[in-house]
Design a protein around this motif. Sequence first.
Motif, mmCIF file in Angstrom:
data_model
loop_
_atom_site.group_PDB
_atom_site.id
_atom_site.type_symbol
_atom_site.label_atom_id
_atom_site.label_comp_id
_atom_site.label_asym_id
_atom_site.label_seq_id
_atom_site.Cartn_x
_atom_site.Cartn_y
_atom_site.Cartn_z
ATOM 1 N N MET A 19 24.807 13.126 -32.683
ATOM 2 C CA MET A 19 24.048 13.467 -31.486
ATOM 3 C C MET A 19 22.700 14.034 -31.914
ATOM 4 O O MET A 19 22.497 14.357 -33.088
ATOM 5 C CB MET A 19 24.813 14.474 -30.613
ATOM 6 C CG MET A 19 25.108 15.810 -31.269
ATOM 7 S SD MET A 19 25.994 16.974 -30.173
ATOM 8 C CE MET A 19 27.539 16.123 -29.931
ATOM 9 N N GLY A 20 21.791 14.145 -30.964
ATOM 10 C CA GLY A 20 20.475 14.669 -31.325
ATOM 11 C C GLY A 20 19.653 15.055 -30.115
ATOM 12 O O GLY A 20 19.856 14.540 -29.009
ATOM 13 N N LEU A 21 18.738 15.971 -30.325
ATOM 14 C CA LEU A 21 17.770 16.347 -29.302
ATOM 15 C C LEU A 21 16.590 15.401 -29.464
ATOM 16 O O LEU A 21 15.764 15.564 -30.357
ATOM 17 C CB LEU A 21 17.341 17.803 -29.486
ATOM 18 C CG LEU A 21 16.280 18.331 -28.523
ATOM 19 C CD1 LEU A 21 16.733 18.200 -27.073
ATOM 20 C CD2 LEU A 21 15.908 19.764 -28.861
ATOM 21 N N LYS A 22 16.506 14.393 -28.604
ATOM 22 C CA LYS A 22 15.509 13.347 -28.777
ATOM 23 C C LYS A 22 14.104 13.780 -28.369
ATOM 24 O O LYS A 22 13.118 13.397 -28.989
ATOM 25 C CB LYS A 22 15.915 12.098 -27.993
ATOM 26 C CG LYS A 22 17.024 11.294 -28.659
ATOM 27 C CD LYS A 22 17.080 9.889 -28.110
ATOM 28 C CE LYS A 22 17.985 9.015 -28.975
ATOM 29 N NZ LYS A 22 18.035 7.626 -28.474
ATOM 30 N N ARG A 23 14.020 14.555 -27.299
ATOM 31 C CA ARG A 23 12.682 14.959 -26.845
ATOM 32 C C ARG A 23 12.780 16.158 -25.923
ATOM 33 O O ARG A 23 13.833 16.443 -25.346
ATOM 34 C CB ARG A 23 11.950 13.804 -26.157
ATOM 35 C CG ARG A 23 12.761 13.143 -25.063
ATOM 36 C CD ARG A 23 12.071 11.935 -24.498
ATOM 37 N NE ARG A 23 12.969 11.174 -23.671
ATOM 38 C CZ ARG A 23 12.615 10.454 -22.618
ATOM 39 N NH1 ARG A 23 11.348 10.391 -22.271
ATOM 40 N NH2 ARG A 23 13.503 9.774 -21.921
ATOM 41 N N MET B 243 21.115 24.116 -33.222
ATOM 42 C CA MET B 243 22.107 24.270 -32.157
ATOM 43 C C MET B 243 22.882 22.966 -31.952
ATOM 44 O O MET B 243 24.097 22.971 -31.719
ATOM 45 C CB MET B 243 21.412 24.680 -30.852
ATOM 46 C CG MET B 243 20.786 26.074 -30.893
ATOM 47 S SD MET B 243 19.667 26.412 -29.491
ATOM 48 C CE MET B 243 20.841 26.436 -28.125
ATOM 49 N N VAL B 244 22.165 21.854 -32.044
ATOM 50 C CA VAL B 244 22.802 20.536 -31.889
ATOM 51 C C VAL B 244 23.757 20.270 -33.047
ATOM 52 O O VAL B 244 24.890 19.805 -32.857
ATOM 53 C CB VAL B 244 21.739 19.426 -31.802
ATOM 54 C CG1 VAL B 244 22.411 18.051 -31.711
ATOM 55 C CG2 VAL B 244 20.837 19.643 -30.595
ATOM 56 N N THR B 245 23.302 20.576 -34.256
ATOM 57 C CA THR B 245 24.134 20.340 -35.438
ATOM 58 C C THR B 245 25.436 21.128 -35.383
ATOM 59 O O THR B 245 26.500 20.635 -35.766
ATOM 60 C CB THR B 245 23.360 20.709 -36.725
ATOM 61 O OG1 THR B 245 22.184 19.897 -36.809
ATOM 62 C CG2 THR B 245 24.213 20.476 -37.967
ATOM 63 N N LEU C 228 19.287 15.122 -24.482
ATOM 64 C CA LEU C 228 20.293 15.348 -25.512
ATOM 65 C C LEU C 228 21.119 14.080 -25.613
ATOM 66 O O LEU C 228 21.760 13.670 -24.648
ATOM 67 C CB LEU C 228 21.160 16.552 -25.148
ATOM 68 C CG LEU C 228 22.169 17.032 -26.195
ATOM 69 C CD1 LEU C 228 21.465 17.389 -27.501
ATOM 70 C CD2 LEU C 228 22.951 18.230 -25.677
ATOM 71 N N ALA C 229 21.090 13.453 -26.781
ATOM 72 C CA ALA C 229 21.724 12.149 -26.960
ATOM 73 C C ALA C 229 23.052 12.257 -27.693
ATOM 74 O O ALA C 229 23.258 13.129 -28.529
ATOM 75 C CB ALA C 229 20.785 11.223 -27.740
ATOM 76 N N SER C 230 23.946 11.311 -27.371
ATOM 77 C CA SER C 230 25.252 11.239 -28.020
ATOM 78 C C SER C 230 25.608 9.777 -28.242
ATOM 79 O O SER C 230 24.952 8.874 -27.716
ATOM 80 C CB SER C 230 26.325 11.915 -27.152
ATOM 81 O OG SER C 230 26.422 11.262 -25.899
ATOM 82 N N GLU C 231 26.673 9.544 -29.010
ATOM 83 C CA GLU C 231 27.112 8.173 -29.248
ATOM 84 C C GLU C 231 27.795 7.578 -28.021
ATOM 85 O O GLU C 231 27.646 6.394 -27.724
ATOM 86 C CB GLU C 231 28.107 8.119 -30.418
ATOM 87 C CG GLU C 231 27.518 8.425 -31.779
ATOM 88 C CD GLU C 231 28.578 8.364 -32.862
ATOM 89 O OE1 GLU C 231 29.445 7.473 -32.802
ATOM 90 O OE2 GLU C 231 28.562 9.217 -33.753
ATOM 91 N N GLY D 142 23.341 21.547 -23.739
ATOM 92 C CA GLY D 142 22.104 21.148 -23.077
ATOM 93 C C GLY D 142 21.508 22.274 -22.249
ATOM 94 O O GLY D 142 20.289 22.490 -22.254
ATOM 95 N N GLU D 143 22.374 23.005 -21.558
ATOM 96 C CA GLU D 143 21.904 24.145 -20.766
ATOM 97 C C GLU D 143 21.341 25.243 -21.675
ATOM 98 O O GLU D 143 20.331 25.885 -21.355
ATOM 99 C CB GLU D 143 23.059 24.704 -19.924
ATOM 100 C CG GLU D 143 23.601 23.748 -18.871
ATOM 101 C CD GLU D 143 22.614 23.474 -17.766
ATOM 102 O OE1 GLU D 143 21.666 24.268 -17.601
ATOM 103 O OE2 GLU D 143 22.784 22.469 -17.058
ATOM 104 N N ALA D 144 22.000 25.445 -22.803
ATOM 105 C CA ALA D 144 21.540 26.477 -23.743
ATOM 106 C C ALA D 144 20.191 26.101 -24.362
ATOM 107 O O ALA D 144 19.329 26.962 -24.566
ATOM 108 C CB ALA D 144 22.582 26.694 -24.829
ATOM 109 N N ILE D 145 20.004 24.817 -24.646
ATOM 110 C CA ILE D 145 18.748 24.359 -25.252
ATOM 111 C C ILE D 145 17.585 24.551 -24.280
ATOM 112 O O ILE D 145 16.516 25.058 -24.658
ATOM 113 C CB ILE D 145 18.867 22.875 -25.670
ATOM 114 C CG1 ILE D 145 19.710 22.761 -26.944
ATOM 115 C CG2 ILE D 145 17.482 22.255 -25.888
ATOM 116 C CD1 ILE D 145 20.024 21.334 -27.348
#
Length: 289
Positions: A129-133, A117-119, A78-81, A95-98
């Motif tokens: 932010m984004g779910l990269k992989r 969920m990220v949005t 889970l990525a952020s700026e 992140g735990e929920a994902i």
Amino acid sequence: MAEISAADVKRLRDKTGAGMMECKNALVSTEGDFVKAEKILKEKGLAALEKRADRATNAGKIFMKIKEDGSMAVLAELASETDFVAKNLDFIALGEAITAKALEKEYTEPNDELHGMVTDLATKIRENMGLKRLKVLNANANEFFTKYSHGDGNIGVVVKCRSDKPEIFKDEEVQSFIFSLALHIAAFNPYALDKSKIDPAYITEQEDIFRKLMEKDEKLAGKPAQVLDGILKGKLSKHLSEICFLEQGYVKDEKLTVAQAVAECVKKAGAQLEIADYAYFKVGVGADS
């Protein structure tokens, strides 16, 4: 006009993360309709997020979870700026929920539900932010998962081991050994489990690199082709041993290779033990980086 209470404003702020005045104005404009006010603030959040969409997400955290029955393990980046947001409790909860959702529904890659969920959180805190992989590993009844998180979660490792007597995975010494294997992977990030797992194209590429370097080495000029072939094979073998997990010097005792350390564990446990698979994630280093 409906009366707007401080409690309503606070409730909307807690739900959306928007400022107090923004929340109050949204409630006033919708005459106290909480649902409509929330929609207005979410649309503003999405608009703000759109403006930040081109900002790099080089920070973040690796999240891991193993299913209660031990049949599945998942890793997610889970990525952020910023690091500041990566330490945010809401970000960690996301992140735990994902990872929990991925295990529950057996997702093997990011999808619309997980991105949604990220949005939801991104619009709340207004940072890109984004779910990269996402990676999922499966295990049989004779296999066992161990996970290791390094530092503040910038590296995550999952190791899967296999045994003919799965009851040994309840042994604390065996568990400790497998955990040390995960720690080793976090420290050295091996390219592959063993030579059989290496892409032949990679081996060919390395052969070409070594051959060109040897052609430029004046000390090797005039050597017979047979001798040069032997030197080339030696260089390639040494390189592969350095990048293959089982051939690397074991992190707890570099006099032993990982394969030899596994063999010693097998003697003590009185059962077969093999490293079946592993996964390594590092923030900012991956397929989409």
